[in-house]
Design a protein around this motif. Structure first.
Motif, PDB file in Angstrom:
ATOM      1  N   SER A 515     -10.639   1.611   4.922  1.00  0.00           N
ATOM      2  CA  SER A 515     -10.730   2.065   3.534  1.00  0.00           C
ATOM      3  C   SER A 515     -10.996   0.923   2.562  1.00  0.00           C
ATOM      4  O   SER A 515     -11.527   1.137   1.486  1.00  0.00           O
ATOM      5  N   GLU A 516     -10.586  -0.299   2.949  1.00  0.00           N
ATOM      6  CA  GLU A 516     -10.743  -1.457   2.063  1.00  0.00           C
ATOM      7  C   GLU A 516     -11.489  -2.540   2.832  1.00  0.00           C
ATOM      8  O   GLU A 516     -10.945  -3.160   3.732  1.00  0.00           O
ATOM      9  N   ILE A 552     -11.224   2.894  -1.197  1.00  0.00           N
ATOM     10  CA  ILE A 552      -9.933   2.787  -1.861  1.00  0.00           C
ATOM     11  C   ILE A 552     -10.074   2.507  -3.350  1.00  0.00           C
ATOM     12  O   ILE A 552      -9.200   2.872  -4.151  1.00  0.00           O
ATOM     13  N   ASN A 553     -11.191   1.907  -3.746  1.00  0.00           N
ATOM     14  CA  ASN A 553     -11.377   1.536  -5.148  1.00  0.00           C
ATOM     15  C   ASN A 553     -11.918   2.670  -6.006  1.00  0.00           C
ATOM     16  O   ASN A 553     -12.043   2.510  -7.226  1.00  0.00           O
ATOM     17  N   ASN A 576      -2.273  -0.691   7.490  1.00  0.00           N
ATOM     18  CA  ASN A 576      -2.320  -0.731   6.024  1.00  0.00           C
ATOM     19  C   ASN A 576      -3.619  -0.156   5.475  1.00  0.00           C
ATOM     20  O   ASN A 576      -3.674   0.265   4.318  1.00  0.00           O
ATOM     21  N   GLN A 577      -4.662  -0.108   6.296  1.00  0.00           N
ATOM     22  CA  GLN A 577      -5.927   0.493   5.848  1.00  0.00           C
ATOM     23  C   GLN A 577      -5.746   1.984   5.547  1.00  0.00           C
ATOM     24  O   GLN A 577      -6.294   2.501   4.579  1.00  0.00           O
ATOM     25  N   GLU A 579      -2.665   3.424   5.071  1.00  0.00           N
ATOM     26  CA  GLU A 579      -1.562   3.595   4.129  1.00  0.00           C
ATOM     27  C   GLU A 579      -1.996   3.385   2.682  1.00  0.00           C
ATOM     28  O   GLU A 579      -1.491   4.055   1.763  1.00  0.00           O
ATOM     29  N   LEU A 580      -2.931   2.467   2.460  1.00  0.00           N
ATOM     30  CA  LEU A 580      -3.459   2.274   1.108  1.00  0.00           C
ATOM     31  C   LEU A 580      -4.104   3.557   0.592  1.00  0.00           C
ATOM     32  O   LEU A 580      -3.932   3.943  -0.572  1.00  0.00           O
ATOM     33  N   ASP A 583      -1.468   6.468  -0.039  1.00  0.00           N
ATOM     34  CA  ASP A 583      -0.767   6.281  -1.308  1.00  0.00           C
ATOM     35  C   ASP A 583      -1.637   6.697  -2.493  1.00  0.00           C
ATOM     36  O   ASP A 583      -1.145   7.291  -3.464  1.00  0.00           O
TER      37      ASP A 583
END
Length: 643
Positions: A515-516, A552-553, A576-577, A579-580, A583
């Motif tokens: 995602s990021e 994500i942005n 964390n990819q 989870e970001l 959230d």
């Protein structure tokens, strides 16, 4: 004979269940010969995804060589591959839990050859005359992200290990010539991936195991060299895509010459070690697999005339081709045949050695895929594999079109095939249509098609996936208002980018997706740490592009629900990819579900988790589209879901 019941798409009862998908099913990862004995690596989901080496002798008897607790797997390049080699009935292999090399010399006689868990090994070659092994070694003792890769030599007992080739970022395919005088191997360097630019080297083998007179004989800018193989009489063959297509070549001592020029792909991307798309049947004939117009074929190539002759077979997918001088073995599958090991004798007769699943499926429930080519952006066409809903027990209400699942393969430099995919059949037998998109950037269609993604990841793949939906809607095949997109890894990135940067889909499922992009680029492992240079741009110079392409942005542009499925031990796309993104959807108030699986890495291997992820995805869609699944499924917690 009863008439089909009328029920909405998605709610059909199917005999293809998650239990069926994983029950008594094994995976096959590689094949090897030692004289007349055939060896293969078998992956067992019911044993937690453990890999074990199997052996079959000419009389047909089969035995397991590496019982628990051994797990024959390597993490070199994280994706691994080629974790074992056999020589004179002795099995040398990498054990996943401790990264150590072991040798099996007899029943229950295992000895460790190495002692440092920070050293990983793969893709071995045997120098029989000097009783020596050559391995690709990845040294993680100083840095995981900047691990040092080299070729090492060691005795068959693990003694006198020494580096014999180093200085390049990556090495693969060490291959000893039949006369044991030369070693061929491949190298490449950042920011290239092995399908971008590689070099083929030849070096003289010295008695102490060292190399001398190393010289590059093929490769360089815009030339990807794959799979060097020595012929029985000592001629070096390999694959090169300098003609736009990965074709069979040979080194004649002074230059590289084409053996059988064709507008076809004889190779594929080297994500793992040990890929083998061709091998020698004898001194004058090669058995090879190639892709042409989206279809995979098997052929014999006469090395003297350069002519190819098709091998008749019901199979449509072939891989891991290996010969022993008189016969060959390979992996094969078709739209109705699960993956299997096939042995072919000198007369072309084939027999199944082992099938990945002994389940007998009623073919009436199987959707036969259709290769499609459809218009896409900038006046080009793209490719896909389309599956219609199929279940003889049901029909849909008059006028209803099926929901569409758009699947996006990982890589992104990879490709989907027509091999039997029970997960796809799980969906089609419940009333979903599926399109497996081979977007620009996929392999199998030539280098030019593969390079459409250069600098355009997150654009071309997104456009091609959306245009696959548009094409199928215009053909009257599917309901465009019930299109979902799903993908894993890089396919998960395309999924998330598609949900953010287009308005084609009503839901999505991301399996360990990116995602990021900046986080991925700076935190991922060495093999892929510069991959995005070619797909997006060099980092940090293109930092803004990374920002602009990261889903994500731009979650403010999201307007549909997503389910995320993630392995907590994933080193390639860390948790964390996911989870970001989760959230962000929580804060936006969009329906979101998140499953994090203990003990899973990059790709799910444990049967229980595979089953749960499939059922969770179906339950998620049922809640979004308002249909009742025929199966009893444990409910999935979906945050922000409104009645």
């Amino acid at each position: 004979m009863s008439h089909p019941a009328t029920l909405p798409y998605g709610s059909w009862k199917s005999p293809i269940t998650p239990d069926l998908i994983t029950q008594d099913t094994v995976g096959f990862l590689s094949i090897a010969w030692d004289g007349p004995d055939l060896y293969w690596l078998e992956q067992r989901p019911l044993e937690g995804g453990r890999n074990t080496v199997m052996k079959r002798t000419p009389d047909g008897s089969t035995m397991e060589l590496t019982p628990p607790p051994f797990n024959v797997r390597t993490r070199v390049h994280e994706y691994g591959g080629a974790p074992f080699v056999v020589h004179q009935s002795h099995l040398y292999f990498s054990n996943f839990d401790d990264n150590l090399l072991y040798v099996r010399k007899g029943e229950k006689q295992f000895h460790a050859l190495t002692s440092e868990p920070d050293l990983r090994y793969a893709d071995a070659a045997v120098d029989a005359s000097r009783r020596r092994l050559y391995w690709i070694r990845e040294d993680h003792s100083q840095s995981a992200i900047s691990a040092e890769t080299a070729i090492v030599a060691m005795g068959l007992d693990g003694s006198n290990e020494r580096i014999v080739a180093s200085g390049n970022d990556f090495y693969s395919n060490p291959r000893v010539s039949p006369d044991a005088k030369q070693l061929a191997y491949l190298t490449w360097n950042h920011p290239n991936m092995p399908w971008d630019e590689t070099q083929l080297w030849l070096a003289d083998l010295n008695d102490d195991g060292s190399l001398s007179n190393a010289r590059m004989v093929a490769g360089g800018p815009a030339d990807s060299i794959l799979q060097p193989v020595w012929s029985p009489d000592g001629v070096l063959y390999f694959l090169s895509d300098r003609s736009n297509w990965w074709n069979l070549m040979r080194w004649n001592g002074s230059s590289a010459e084409a053996v059988c020029p064709m507008e076809a792909e004889f190779g594929g991307p080297s994500w793992i070690f040990g890929r083998s798309d061709y091998d020698f049947l004898n001194g004058t004939t090669v058995l090879a697999s190639y892709s042409q117009n989206g279809n995979r074929r098997l052929a014999k190539i006469d090395l003297e005339t350069g002519e190819s002759a098709p091998v008749d077979s019901r199979f449509t997918v072939f891989s891991s081709i290996h010969g022993n001088g008189s016969e060959a073995a390979f992996l094969a599958a078709s739209p109705t045949d699960p993956l299997r090991i096939v042995q072919m004798d000198r007369n072309g007769r084939m027999e199944d050695v082992k099938v990945s699943s002994d389940l007998e499926l009623n073919p009436n429930y199987l959707s036969i895929p259709q290769a499609i080519e459809f218009p896409t952006a900038h006046g080009k066409t793209a490719h896909g594999i389309y599956y219609r809903p199929k279940n003889p027990d049901y029909t849909a209400p008059k006028g209803e079109k099926p929901p569409l699942i758009v699947t996006v393969h990982g890589g992104p430099t990879s490709a989907s095939t027509s091999a039997l995919n029970l997960e796809f059949q799980y969906w089609t037998s419940r009333g979903f249509a599926v399109v497996d998109v081979n977007y620009g950037g996929s392999t199998g269609y030539g280098r030019e098609y593969r390079e459409r993604l250069k600098g355009n990841w997150g654009i071309v793949d997104v456009e091609d996936s959306a245009n696959a939906v548009k094409y199928l809607v215009e053909q009257g095949e599917v309901d465009g208002n019930r299109a979902v997109i799903v993908g894993g890894s890089a396919g998960g990135y395309t999924t998330l980018a598609s949900l953010v940067f287009s308005d084609v889909y009503r839901a999505g499922a991301s399996y360990f997706g990116i995602s990021e992009l900046e986080v991925f680029t700076t935190e991922t492992h060495k093999f892929e740490s510069r991959y995005a240079d070619g797909l997006i741009g060099p980092f940090p110079e293109a930092k803004q592009v990374y920002y602009d392409r990261s889903p994500i942005n731009f979650t403010d542009q999201l307007s549909c629900p997503i389910i995320f499925l993630q392995g907590l031990e994933d080193k390639i796309v860390p948790p964390n990819q996911a989870e970001l993104m989760v959230d962000a959807l929580r804060k936006k108030g969009l329906p979101v579900a998140y499953f994090a699986f203990e003990g899973e890495g990059h790709g799910f291997r444990i049967a229980e988790n595979i089953k749960r992820s499939i059922e969770a995805e179906l339950y998620f869609y049922s809640q979004i589209f308002g249909f009742e699944p025929a199966d009893a499924i444990e409910p999935v917690p979906i945050e922000n879901l409104r009645p």
